[in-house]
Design an enzyme around this catalytic site. Structure first.
Site: not given
Ligand code: PLP
Length: 356
Positions: A33, A254
């Site tokens: 994702k 800055y």
């Molecule tokens: C994002 C997500 C994961 C992965 O989590 P990580 O901590 O990055 O391994 C797994 N299951 C769900 C439902 C998620 O939303």
């Protein structure tokens, strides 16, 4: 050409996926994702397609991007659909969907199709974000099981505190899950990256590694023998584009956040917060300068940042400065900058991605 680059090692990604799958002992859904946590979802999916059991994304837009790129492996919508109008698209593209709210159960029951959908039914075992309560979950399982357009389900839940190895919360969530799924047909899915690395006793048919695929350690700084086997996937680097000397008492950049206490040789690097480097990285944040440990000085600006070259006589115009990668790692860098190893690569923008 501006030398800001994110080098992405796809062999390291495959190595980390294999490690996650081995630790899980079953099937592994590669979570890609948010554009694969900033690494490029299509490139990462292509690199993993031959061996991944499936992919996890946040929404149908991300899933369709993969399908358009020719990815045919299963793709799970981790949050399910946001609107019943997505259901025909889910069928058309053969996507898998989580069902995590009562309204989604109702929408699925009212939906008519010749196809058979793959549903991951989600229990709220204690995170209290998405998921059905134990009673709703068991009722939904019974109801969906009677529908001709719903096939064998996967029973899932998500951990809130698996990165805290001294918390009892993960075991409590496992106990709640076991109670909820008792006697129900279906494969199970529990572990995210911290659970895979830190809770080897938790078993399920499917694991869902995200962060660890990219080589970052979610348990840091707690020691973890498995996390030590991860290989960083992204190296963020750029080059020194100008060098100057500033005298005692002279400010840099800055807000004059850095003022020289001794004559200081400064390297200006083509990398800034508009590339995704953390804007509030403090003086002293580690970098590698031509492979030698060095430090950031002065405030990070949009397109540039400054490093101390005083102890790097060999370095100068054109020197390569590594901002993250094998050193500093995302997990080491994040707490110094008041951010997380998840967020750093997700923030990547503008810097050219180069796949190795
Ligand atoms: C994002 C997500 C994961 C992965 O989590 P990580 O901590 O990055 O391994 C797994 N299951 C769900 C439902 C998620 O939303």
């Amino acid at each position: 050409m501006r030398p800001a680059q994110a080098l992405i090692d796809l062999e390291a990604l495959r190595h980390n996926y294999r490690l996650a799958r081995r630790l899980g002992g079953g099937k592994a859904l590669a979570v890609i994702k948010a554009d694969a946590y900033g690494h490029g979802a299509v490139a990462c999916a292509r690199a993993l397609e031959a061996e991944a059991d499936g992919f996890g994304v946040a929404c149908i837009e991300e899933a369709l991007e993969l399908r358009r790129a020719g990815i045919t492996k299963p793709v799970l919508l981790l949050e399910g659909f946001f609107d019943a109008a997505e259901l025909p698209l889910i069928v058309e593209h053969g996507l898998w969907t989580a069902v995590a709210s009562q309204w989604q159960v109702d929408a699925l029951a009212a939906f008519r199709t010749e196809a058979v959908l793959k549903v991951w039914l989600k229990l709220d075992s204690g995170m209290h974000r998405l998921g059905l309560s134990v009673e709703e979950f068991r009722a939904a399982h019974a109801r969906l099981s009677t529908l001709p357009h719903v096939g064998p389900m996967v029973l899932m839940s998500h951990f809130a505190r698996a990165d805290e190895l001294d918390s009892t919360r993960t075991q409590e969530q496992v106990d709640t899950f076991n109670r909820a799924v008792e006697g129900l047909a279906g494969e199970t899915s529990l572990c995210n990256s911290p659970a895979l690395l830190g809770w080897p006793q938790v078993r399920s048919d499917w694991v869902r590694p995200g962060l660890m695929l990219y080589g970052a350690d979610p348990l840091y700084p707690q020691p973890s023998p498995h996390a030590a086997q991860l290989r960083p996937v992204m190296t963020l680097q750029s080059r020194v584009i100008a060098v100057r000397e500033i005298g005692i008492g002279e400010p840099l950049g800055y807000g004059a956040r850095f003022v020289a206490e001794k004559p200081t040789r400064v390297g200006v690097v083509a990398m800034g917060y508009a590339d995704g480097y953390p804007q509030f990285a403090p003086n002293g944040t580690p970098v590698l300068i031509d492979g030698v440990p060095g430090q950031l000085i002065g405030r990070v600006s949009m397109d540039m940042l400054t490093v101390d070259l005083s102890d790097h006589p060999q370095a100068g115009l054109g020197s390569v400065v590594q901002l993250w990668g094998n050193a500093p790692t995302l997990s080491e860098l994040a707490p110094r900058c008041n951010t997380s190893a998840y967020r750093l690569p997700c923030s990547l923008k503008r810097a050219e991605k180069i796949y190795l």
